[in-house]
Scaffold this motif. Structure first.
Motif, PDB file in Angstrom:
ATOM      1  N   PRO A  12       2.587  22.559  -6.909  1.00 57.11           N
ATOM      2  CA  PRO A  12       3.114  22.574  -5.531  1.00 57.11           C
ATOM      3  C   PRO A  12       4.462  21.853  -5.449  1.00 57.11           C
ATOM      4  O   PRO A  12       4.563  20.669  -5.773  1.00 57.11           O
ATOM      5  N   THR A  13       5.496  22.573  -5.044  1.00 53.78           N
ATOM      6  CA  THR A  13       6.856  22.064  -5.087  1.00 53.78           C
ATOM      7  C   THR A  13       7.611  22.451  -3.821  1.00 53.78           C
ATOM      8  O   THR A  13       7.529  23.594  -3.378  1.00 53.78           O
ATOM      9  N   ASP A  14       8.339  21.485  -3.246  1.00 54.91           N
ATOM     10  CA  ASP A  14       9.270  21.820  -2.181  1.00 54.91           C
ATOM     11  C   ASP A  14      10.678  21.484  -2.665  1.00 54.91           C
ATOM     12  O   ASP A  14      10.885  21.256  -3.857  1.00 54.91           O
ATOM     13  N   GLU A  15      11.642  21.438  -1.770  1.00 58.63           N
ATOM     14  CA  GLU A  15      13.025  21.210  -2.204  1.00 58.63           C
ATOM     15  C   GLU A  15      13.313  19.760  -2.554  1.00 58.63           C
ATOM     16  O   GLU A  15      14.398  19.429  -3.018  1.00 58.63           O
ATOM     17  N   HIS A  20       2.643  15.505  -6.206  1.00 57.23           N
ATOM     18  CA  HIS A  20       1.793  15.102  -7.329  1.00 57.23           C
ATOM     19  C   HIS A  20       0.348  14.868  -6.922  1.00 57.23           C
ATOM     20  O   HIS A  20      -0.566  15.073  -7.730  1.00 57.23           O
ATOM     21  N   ARG A  21       0.127  14.471  -5.686  1.00 55.32           N
ATOM     22  CA  ARG A  21      -1.253  14.280  -5.245  1.00 55.32           C
ATOM     23  C   ARG A  21      -1.980  15.625  -5.208  1.00 55.32           C
ATOM     24  O   ARG A  21      -3.113  15.749  -5.713  1.00 55.32           O
ATOM     25  N   LEU A  26      -5.523  19.807  -7.899  1.00 55.92           N
ATOM     26  CA  LEU A  26      -5.710  21.132  -8.492  1.00 55.92           C
ATOM     27  C   LEU A  26      -6.188  21.028  -9.934  1.00 55.92           C
ATOM     28  O   LEU A  26      -7.087  21.765 -10.366  1.00 55.92           O
ATOM     29  N   VAL A  27      -5.601  20.117 -10.700  1.00 56.72           N
ATOM     30  CA  VAL A  27      -5.986  19.967 -12.107  1.00 56.72           C
ATOM     31  C   VAL A  27      -7.389  19.382 -12.232  1.00 56.72           C
ATOM     32  O   VAL A  27      -8.193  19.838 -13.057  1.00 56.72           O
ATOM     33  N   SER A  28      -7.697  18.377 -11.432  1.00 48.83           N
ATOM     34  CA  SER A  28      -9.021  17.748 -11.539  1.00 48.83           C
ATOM     35  C   SER A  28     -10.137  18.730 -11.183  1.00 48.83           C
ATOM     36  O   SER A  28     -11.236  18.662 -11.739  1.00 48.83           O
ATOM     37  N   ALA A  58       5.149  15.697 -14.288  1.00 44.31           N
ATOM     38  CA  ALA A  58       4.051  16.638 -14.047  1.00 44.31           C
ATOM     39  C   ALA A  58       3.111  16.692 -15.249  1.00 44.31           C
ATOM     40  O   ALA A  58       1.891  16.796 -15.086  1.00 44.31           O
ATOM     41  N   ALA A  59       3.670  16.626 -16.441  1.00 43.06           N
ATOM     42  CA  ALA A  59       2.831  16.618 -17.643  1.00 43.06           C
ATOM     43  C   ALA A  59       1.932  15.387 -17.658  1.00 43.06           C
ATOM     44  O   ALA A  59       0.734  15.479 -17.979  1.00 43.06           O
ATOM     45  N   ARG A  60       2.492  14.256 -17.294  1.00 37.74           N
ATOM     46  CA  ARG A  60       1.685  13.031 -17.265  1.00 37.74           C
ATOM     47  C   ARG A  60       0.590  13.128 -16.204  1.00 37.74           C
ATOM     48  O   ARG A  60      -0.558  12.716 -16.438  1.00 37.74           O
ATOM     49  N   THR A  61       0.946  13.667 -15.038  1.00 38.00           N
ATOM     50  CA  THR A  61      -0.037  13.841 -13.966  1.00 38.00           C
ATOM     51  C   THR A  61      -1.169  14.751 -14.421  1.00 38.00           C
ATOM     52  O   THR A  61      -2.354  14.463 -14.181  1.00 38.00           O
TER      53      THR A  61
END
Length: 298
Positions: A12-15, A20-21, A26-28, A58-61
């Motif tokens: 999820p990305t905006d400008e 990250h939350r 989503l990953v969990s 993002a990779a770390r998250t």
């Protein structure tokens, strides 16, 4: 790691930045559902639109949220030097593997594509998946080129585009690749609507974008195919036909973006400009399909 269901979530990305939350949630969800691996920053994850710093975080998250489930991080970029930097960041983040598409602006020769993978695998300490994605990158891999690259150190899998609707042709495609790659290299299929065709044709793994949002439905399909129950796998895929129709008409990324918002898993906007989400009429269609198929955030 390069077997079963590899689920690729939206980033999820905006400008301003990545949420990250929401991304960690989503990953969990994928880890809790029992996917075999998480594909971080794939095409659905919008890797090409993010800076090196954003991708590293993002990779770390993803690694932290995956709670021990292997994370495969995309390291595709236009220049080899950039790919090497991204590979270093992914490995420092704890990635279990990396995914590399040959991105280009100028058309690449086979020798240039091979040279990219040769340069990168020389520096890796984790396995690499070769991402064959001609629709997006315009780079086309011959069977011979796949065979050459598959013999480089650390190559562990090949992610191929959707296979033919014809079961015989699909099996022939997979068999042709098997004949030229080492036994240690798995073959995976992408193209969500074609996942069942690839798995039933003998692919080892389904690299799935829809699995990144609906892991339980896609896991059921993948497990049926892994068990050799092609009829059940086909039936489960057929049940998702309304979703596949949306993918065909609007593109998987935009449909998943709208679905994540509909389910309260991502805010709006969640795609980086110039990408735009679906209009209200299309969003209504997505909501109707989610209700019809009983696809929820659980």
């Amino acid at each position: 790691m390069f077997r079963g269901l590899s689920a690729f979530p939206l980033t999820p990305t905006d400008e301003h930045d990545i949420d990250h939350r929401a991304y960690a949630t989503l990953v969990s969800r994928l880890a809790a559902a029992g996917v075999d691996s998480v594909g971080a920053l794939g095409s659905t994850g919008g890797y090409a639109y993010l800076s090196r710093e954003q991708r590293a975080r993002a990779a770390r998250t993803a690694v932290e949220a995956a709670a021990g489930v292997p994370v495969i991080v995309s390291i595709g970029a236009l220049r080899t030097s950039q790919v090497l930097e991204l590979a270093e960041d992914a490995q420092k983040a704890g990635a279990a593997g990396v995914l590399l598409a040959a991105m280009t602006y100028q058309p690449l020769t086979d020798e240039e594509v091979f040279g990219l993978y040769e340069d990168v695998t020389r520096e890796l300490s984790v396995p690499l998946c070769v991402y064959d994605n001609p629709r997006t990158t315009k780079v086309r891999f011959s069977t011979e080129l796949h065979g050459r690259i598959a013999r480089l150190p650390h190559v562990g899998s090949i992610k191929i585009p959707a296979v033919s609707d014809d079961p015989g042709e699909a099996r022939a495609r997979v068999d042709a690749l098997r004949a030229v790659v080492p036994e240690t290299v798995t073959i995976g299929v992408s193209g969500d609507w074609a996942g069942v065709r690839g798995l039933n044709a003998g692919c080892d793994v389904w690299y799935s974008a829809v699995g990144g949002l609906f892991p339980r439905a896609t896991l059921a399909l993948a497990r049926a195919a892994q068990a050799g129950d092609a009829a059940k796998a086909d039936a489960l895929s057929d049940e998702l036909a309304p979703l596949w129709d949306l993918f065909t008409r609007y593109g998987g990324l935009r449909v998943l973006s709208a679905a994540a918002s509909q389910l309260g898993l991502a805010a709006e906007p969640n795609l980086p400009r110039p990408l735009l989400g679906l209009d209200e009429a299309a969003r209504s269609e997505v909501a109707d399909v989610l209700d019809l198929l009983r696809l929820t955030a659980d």
